[in-house]
Design an enzyme around this catalytic site. Structure first.
Site, PDB file in Angstrom:
ATOM      1  N   LYS A 140       0.834  -1.210   0.000  1.00  0.00           N
ATOM      2  CA  LYS A 140       0.000   0.000   0.000  1.00  0.00           C
ATOM      3  C   LYS A 140       0.868   1.259   0.000  1.00  0.00           C
ATOM      4  CE  LYS A 140      -1.992  -0.825   3.945  1.00  0.00           C
ATOM      5  NZ  LYS A 140      -1.390  -2.074   4.432  1.00  0.00           N
ATOM      6  N   ARG A 186      -8.284   0.799  10.131  1.00  0.00           N
ATOM      7  CA  ARG A 186      -7.914  -0.610  10.294  1.00  0.00           C
ATOM      8  C   ARG A 186      -8.917  -1.366  11.159  1.00  0.00           C
ATOM      9  NH1 ARG A 186      -1.916   0.359   9.527  1.00  0.00           N
ATOM     10  NH2 ARG A 186      -0.843  -1.612   9.710  1.00  0.00           N
ATOM     11  N   ARG A 239      12.689  -7.530   4.911  1.00  0.00           N
ATOM     12  CA  ARG A 239      12.922  -6.074   4.839  1.00  0.00           C
ATOM     13  C   ARG A 239      13.981  -5.614   5.846  1.00  0.00           C
ATOM     14  NH1 ARG A 239       7.029  -3.378   3.935  1.00  0.00           N
ATOM     15  NH2 ARG A 239       6.999  -3.295   6.199  1.00  0.00           N
ATOM     16  N   ARG A 298      13.202  -3.594  11.232  1.00  0.00           N
ATOM     17  CA  ARG A 298      12.202  -2.970  12.114  1.00  0.00           C
ATOM     18  C   ARG A 298      11.619  -4.046  13.025  1.00  0.00           C
ATOM     19  NH1 ARG A 298       8.085   0.206   8.264  1.00  0.00           N
ATOM     20  NH2 ARG A 298       6.652  -0.905   9.596  1.00  0.00           N
ATOM     21  N   ARG A 325       0.763  -9.843  13.102  1.00  0.00           N
ATOM     22  CA  ARG A 325       0.089  -8.706  12.452  1.00  0.00           C
ATOM     23  C   ARG A 325      -0.913  -9.189  11.406  1.00  0.00           C
ATOM     24  NH1 ARG A 325       4.382  -4.662  10.233  1.00  0.00           N
ATOM     25  NH2 ARG A 325       2.635  -3.245  10.099  1.00  0.00           N
TER      26      ARG A 325
END
Ligand code: AMP
Length: 215
Positions: A13, A88, A127, A160, A171
């Site tokens: 996104k 959300r 990532r 992260r 998540r």
């Protein structure tokens, strides 16, 4: 144009929001980025939000709705808005409806960027980011030149906390429980568009532009 980008964390996104902000010249409201800014500045809100973010949980609705409310009334939002990572939960979506109604700024479209969970885990758990200049890298898709160090400022790359594999899975579960119901919420309003989120960034951008009629 006022848009929402829906989709699981890691569905891409943010990348599409960046493309659209340039193309349409309207601001992005990314609650994730806003929270991260508060965390790095060590504000009271940042300290509260960090505890949830590090665990892969959603920040409570009241705090989230409050920062959006502040941001949405700024002048630049009159041109249009791209919501990335907000709403959300159904409660956030209802609060947003009310805010936009009060401001007489109805939503135009909601794009649901669809990516299977297994692809998301591969994307997110790989990532890495430069903690100094913010440049993103990926163990498979965007490898740095000197292993483990930023190409631009030679700082040691980090992962992260919320990109760690166990956090990503958590998540995703939260996404399915709390955010996925928004697909039906916006479908019922007749403004939902499904976007296949698999493929190259260019391919996905093309689908998004076509769906919005902004090629
Ligand atoms: P993101 O970069 O959008 O994936 O957001 C990173 C983290 O910030 C999330 O895992 C949540 O902890 C928090 N966050 C961002 N947006 C929201 C939201 N709309 N509601 C609740 N928490 C959020």
């Amino acid at each position: 144009m006022r848009l929402i980008l829906l989709g699981a964390p890691g569905a891409g996104k943010g990348t599409q929001a960046e493309m659209l902000t340039e193309l349409l010249n309207i601001p992005i409201i990314s609650t994730g980025n806003m929270f991260r800014k508060h965390v790095s500045e060590g504000t009271e809100l940042g300290i509260k939000a960090k505890a949830y973010m590090d665990e892969g949980k959603l920040v409570p609705d009241e705090l989230t709705i409050e920062i959006v409310k502040d941001r949405i009334t700024k002048d630049d939002c009159k041109k249009g808005i791209i919501f990335d990572g907000f709403p959300r939960t159904i409660a956030q979506a209802q609060a947003l409806d009310q805010l936009l109604l009060d401001l007489n700024m109805p939503l135009d479209k909601v794009l649901n960027v669809e990516v299977p969970d297994s692809d998301i885990v591969e994307r997110m758990a790989g990532r890495m980011v430069c903690p100094k200049c913010g440049t993103p890298y990926h163990k498979k898709f965007k490898v740095e030149k000197a292993q483990g160090y930023c190409d631009y400022c030679q700082t040691k790359l980090v992962q992260r906390d919320d990109d760690k594999e166990e956090t990503v899975i958590k998540r995703l579960n939260i996404y399915h429980q709390q955010t996925q119901p928004l697909i039906d919420y916006y479908k019922a309003k007749g403004i939902l568009i499904e976007i296949d989120g698999l493929g190259s960034v260019v391919e996905i951008s093309d689908r998004v532009k076509k769906a919005l009629g902004v090629e």
